[in-house]
Motif scaffolding. Structure first.
Motif, PDB file in Angstrom:
ATOM      1  N   TRP A  29       0.839  -1.197   0.000  1.00 33.79           N
ATOM      2  CA  TRP A  29       0.000   0.000   0.000  1.00 33.79           C
ATOM      3  C   TRP A  29       0.879   1.254   0.000  1.00 33.79           C
ATOM      4  CZ3 TRP A  29      -3.834   1.276   4.553  1.00 33.79           C
ATOM      5  CH2 TRP A  29      -4.643   2.361   4.210  1.00 33.79           C
ATOM      6  N   GLN A  30       1.890   1.243   0.855  1.00 31.26           N
ATOM      7  CA  GLN A  30       2.810   2.379   0.922  1.00 31.26           C
ATOM      8  C   GLN A  30       3.541   2.584  -0.408  1.00 31.26           C
ATOM      9  OE1 GLN A  30       4.407   1.133   5.104  1.00 31.26           O
ATOM     10  NE2 GLN A  30       5.178   3.173   4.671  1.00 31.26           N
ATOM     11  N   GLU A  31       3.980   1.492  -1.020  1.00 31.98           N
ATOM     12  CA  GLU A  31       4.730   1.572  -2.276  1.00 31.98           C
ATOM     13  C   GLU A  31       3.898   2.107  -3.430  1.00 31.98           C
ATOM     14  OE1 GLU A  31       6.053  -2.441  -2.737  1.00 31.98           O
ATOM     15  OE2 GLU A  31       7.679  -2.218  -1.278  1.00 31.98           O
ATOM     16  N   THR A  32       2.585   1.864  -3.394  1.00 32.30           N
ATOM     17  CA  THR A  32       1.722   2.289  -4.501  1.00 32.30           C
ATOM     18  C   THR A  32       1.029   3.624  -4.241  1.00 32.30           C
ATOM     19  OG1 THR A  32      -0.132   0.994  -3.630  1.00 32.30           O
ATOM     20  CG2 THR A  32       1.292  -0.075  -5.268  1.00 32.30           C
ATOM     21  N   THR A  33       1.199   4.195  -3.060  1.00 33.40           N
ATOM     22  CA  THR A  33       0.582   5.480  -2.743  1.00 33.40           C
ATOM     23  C   THR A  33       1.317   6.608  -3.450  1.00 33.40           C
ATOM     24  OG1 THR A  33      -0.235   4.696  -0.600  1.00 33.40           O
ATOM     25  CG2 THR A  33       0.023   7.074  -0.850  1.00 33.40           C
ATOM     26  N   LEU A  34       0.552   7.533  -3.983  1.00 32.61           N
ATOM     27  CA  LEU A  34       1.112   8.701  -4.666  1.00 32.61           C
ATOM     28  C   LEU A  34       1.145   9.876  -3.693  1.00 32.61           C
ATOM     29  CD1 LEU A  34      -0.951   8.344  -7.967  1.00 32.61           C
ATOM     30  CD2 LEU A  34       1.355   7.473  -7.490  1.00 32.61           C
ATOM     31  N   TYR A  35       1.983  10.851  -3.968  1.00 32.80           N
ATOM     32  CA  TYR A  35       2.116  12.021  -3.107  1.00 32.80           C
ATOM     33  C   TYR A  35       2.074  13.267  -3.975  1.00 32.80           C
ATOM     34  CZ  TYR A  35       3.611   8.403   0.070  1.00 32.80           C
ATOM     35  OH  TYR A  35       3.649   7.259   0.840  1.00 32.80           O
ATOM     36  N   GLY A  36       1.544  14.346  -3.433  1.00 32.12           N
ATOM     37  CA  GLY A  36       1.465  15.569  -4.215  1.00 32.12           C
ATOM     38  C   GLY A  36       1.274  16.794  -3.346  1.00 32.12           C
ATOM     39  N   ASN A  37       1.214  17.948  -3.998  1.00 30.32           N
ATOM     40  CA  ASN A  37       0.980  19.227  -3.333  1.00 30.32           C
ATOM     41  C   ASN A  37       2.029  19.502  -2.259  1.00 30.32           C
ATOM     42  OD1 ASN A  37      -0.437  21.621  -3.181  1.00 30.32           O
ATOM     43  ND2 ASN A  37      -1.874  20.866  -1.654  1.00 30.32           N
ATOM     44  N   GLY A  38       3.294  19.229  -2.601  1.00 30.31           N
ATOM     45  CA  GLY A  38       4.376  19.533  -1.676  1.00 30.31           C
ATOM     46  C   GLY A  38       4.679  18.457  -0.653  1.00 30.31           C
ATOM     47  N   VAL A  39       4.097  17.281  -0.799  1.00 28.19           N
ATOM     48  CA  VAL A  39       4.332  16.187   0.155  1.00 28.19           C
ATOM     49  C   VAL A  39       5.082  15.068  -0.560  1.00 28.19           C
ATOM     50  CG1 VAL A  39       3.222  14.431   1.587  1.00 28.19           C
ATOM     51  CG2 VAL A  39       2.260  16.701   1.478  1.00 28.19           C
ATOM     52  N   SER A  40       6.056  14.491   0.120  1.00 30.15           N
ATOM     53  CA  SER A  40       6.771  13.344  -0.434  1.00 30.15           C
ATOM     54  C   SER A  40       6.714  12.196   0.570  1.00 30.15           C
ATOM     55  CB  SER A  40       8.232  13.701  -0.716  1.00 30.15           C
ATOM     56  OG  SER A  40       8.943  13.811   0.501  1.00 30.15           O
ATOM     57  N   GLN A  41       7.159  11.051   0.121  1.00 28.50           N
ATOM     58  CA  GLN A  41       7.180   9.867   0.972  1.00 28.50           C
ATOM     59  C   GLN A  41       8.045  10.089   2.216  1.00 28.50           C
ATOM     60  OE1 GLN A  41       8.394   6.389  -1.169  1.00 28.50           O
ATOM     61  NE2 GLN A  41       7.796   4.993   0.469  1.00 28.50           N
ATOM     62  N   ASP A  42       9.044  10.961   2.116  1.00 31.60           N
ATOM     63  CA  ASP A  42       9.954  11.216   3.231  1.00 31.60           C
ATOM     64  C   ASP A  42       9.473  12.309   4.173  1.00 31.60           C
ATOM     65  OD1 ASP A  42      11.725   9.298   2.206  1.00 31.60           O
ATOM     66  OD2 ASP A  42      12.601  10.781   0.848  1.00 31.60           O
ATOM     67  N   ASP A  43       8.353  12.947   3.860  1.00 30.90           N
ATOM     68  CA  ASP A  43       7.807  14.012   4.691  1.00 30.90           C
ATOM     69  C   ASP A  43       7.488  13.475   6.094  1.00 30.90           C
ATOM     70  OD1 ASP A  43       5.511  15.731   5.827  1.00 30.90           O
ATOM     71  OD2 ASP A  43       6.134  16.892   4.067  1.00 30.90           O
ATOM     72  N   GLU A  44       7.799  14.252   7.099  1.00 29.28           N
ATOM     73  CA  GLU A  44       7.573  13.840   8.489  1.00 29.28           C
ATOM     74  C   GLU A  44       6.098  13.504   8.746  1.00 29.28           C
ATOM     75  OE1 GLU A  44       8.601  15.422  12.990  1.00 29.28           O
ATOM     76  OE2 GLU A  44       8.531  16.874  11.346  1.00 29.28           O
ATOM     77  N   ARG A  45       5.181  14.279   8.151  1.00 25.62           N
ATOM     78  CA  ARG A  45       3.744  14.025   8.334  1.00 25.62           C
ATOM     79  C   ARG A  45       3.333  12.701   7.711  1.00 25.62           C
ATOM     80  NH1 ARG A  45       2.143  19.476   5.528  1.00 25.62           N
ATOM     81  NH2 ARG A  45       3.946  18.733   4.350  1.00 25.62           N
ATOM     82  N   VAL A  46       3.920  12.375   6.561  1.00 25.33           N
ATOM     83  CA  VAL A  46       3.621  11.109   5.893  1.00 25.33           C
ATOM     84  C   VAL A  46       4.157   9.950   6.727  1.00 25.33           C
ATOM     85  CG1 VAL A  46       4.111   9.714   3.841  1.00 25.33           C
ATOM     86  CG2 VAL A  46       3.522  12.144   3.599  1.00 25.33           C
ATOM     87  N   GLN A  47       5.364  10.085   7.241  1.00 30.29           N
ATOM     88  CA  GLN A  47       5.942   9.048   8.100  1.00 30.29           C
ATOM     89  C   GLN A  47       5.076   8.818   9.340  1.00 30.29           C
ATOM     90  OE1 GLN A  47       8.585   7.104   7.258  1.00 30.29           O
ATOM     91  NE2 GLN A  47       8.480   8.188   5.311  1.00 30.29           N
ATOM     92  N   PHE A  48       4.560   9.924   9.907  1.00 29.80           N
ATOM     93  CA  PHE A  48       3.686   9.845  11.081  1.00 29.80           C
ATOM     94  C   PHE A  48       2.394   9.096  10.726  1.00 29.80           C
ATOM     95  CE2 PHE A  48       0.460  11.749  13.910  1.00 29.80           C
ATOM     96  CZ  PHE A  48       1.009  11.404  15.131  1.00 29.80           C
ATOM     97  N   PHE A  49       1.829   9.399   9.553  1.00 31.18           N
ATOM     98  CA  PHE A  49       0.616   8.708   9.103  1.00 31.18           C
ATOM     99  C   PHE A  49       0.847   7.205   8.990  1.00 31.18           C
ATOM    100  CE2 PHE A  49      -1.684   6.806   5.515  1.00 31.18           C
ATOM    101  CZ  PHE A  49      -2.982   6.930   5.968  1.00 31.18           C
ATOM    102  N   TRP A  50       1.922   6.820   8.266  1.00 29.91           N
ATOM    103  CA  TRP A  50       2.178   5.394   8.060  1.00 29.91           C
ATOM    104  C   TRP A  50       2.524   4.688   9.369  1.00 29.91           C
ATOM    105  CZ3 TRP A  50      -0.150   3.499   4.275  1.00 29.91           C
ATOM    106  CH2 TRP A  50      -0.215   4.121   3.033  1.00 29.91           C
ATOM    107  N   GLU A  51       3.216   5.362  10.261  1.00 28.80           N
ATOM    108  CA  GLU A  51       3.516   4.753  11.569  1.00 28.80           C
ATOM    109  C   GLU A  51       2.220   4.483  12.329  1.00 28.80           C
ATOM    110  OE1 GLU A  51       5.427   2.907  14.573  1.00 28.80           O
ATOM    111  OE2 GLU A  51       6.275   3.475  12.630  1.00 28.80           O
ATOM    112  N   GLY A  52       1.285   5.424  12.269  1.00 27.70           N
ATOM    113  CA  GLY A  52      -0.018   5.222  12.917  1.00 27.70           C
ATOM    114  C   GLY A  52      -0.761   4.048  12.321  1.00 27.70           C
ATOM    115  N   VAL A  53      -0.763   3.935  11.001  1.00 25.76           N
ATOM    116  CA  VAL A  53      -1.430   2.808  10.335  1.00 25.76           C
ATOM    117  C   VAL A  53      -0.720   1.506  10.687  1.00 25.76           C
ATOM    118  CG1 VAL A  53      -2.056   1.801   8.094  1.00 25.76           C
ATOM    119  CG2 VAL A  53      -2.328   4.265   8.480  1.00 25.76           C
TER     120      VAL A  53
END
Length: 112
Positions: A29-53
């Motif tokens: 799921w993580q590998e196929t998720t796209l990112y946009g509007n200034g967010v990347s896979q390495d963004d702290e907020r994205v990491q926080f989201f995936w850690e929660g999931v």
């Protein structure tokens, strides 16, 4: 008949299986998720989201997926075969200073 002896949950399991997202599916799921509007896979907020999931149970993960995608389960072939991939975006937040400037200008011009 058969429907009268099954609960709605049991009937759903019979039709579509018991949808869960295990650790392997989560990685996919993580590998196929796209990112946009200034967010990347390495963004702290994205990491926080995936850690929660990641901390959720497989059933809770499936519930998040269903809520976010509108799909009750994955098609054959998994995440890459979805008609549209999940995209994580950054929401643009307007600065309050622009409102303060507008309000200041309005009050200044009305007092003249």
């Amino acid at each position: 008949g058969l429907l009268s002896i099954l609960t709605a949950e049991e009937f759903q399991t019979l039709l579509g299986g018991n949808f869960q997202i295990d650790d392997d599916l989560l990685e996919n799921w993580q590998e196929t998720t796209l990112y946009g509007n200034g967010v990347s896979q390495d963004d702290e907020r994205v990491q926080f989201f995936w850690e929660g999931v990641r901390l959720m149970s497989p059933v809770e993960r499936a519930n998040v997926f269903t809520w976010a995608s509108g799909f009750a389960s994955l098609p054959p072939g998994g995440f890459p075969k979805l008609p549209r991939q999940m995209t994580l975006l950054s929401k643009a937040v307007k600065s309050d200073t622009s409102n303060e400037e507008t309000n200041s200008s309005s009050s200044s011009s009305s007092s003249s």
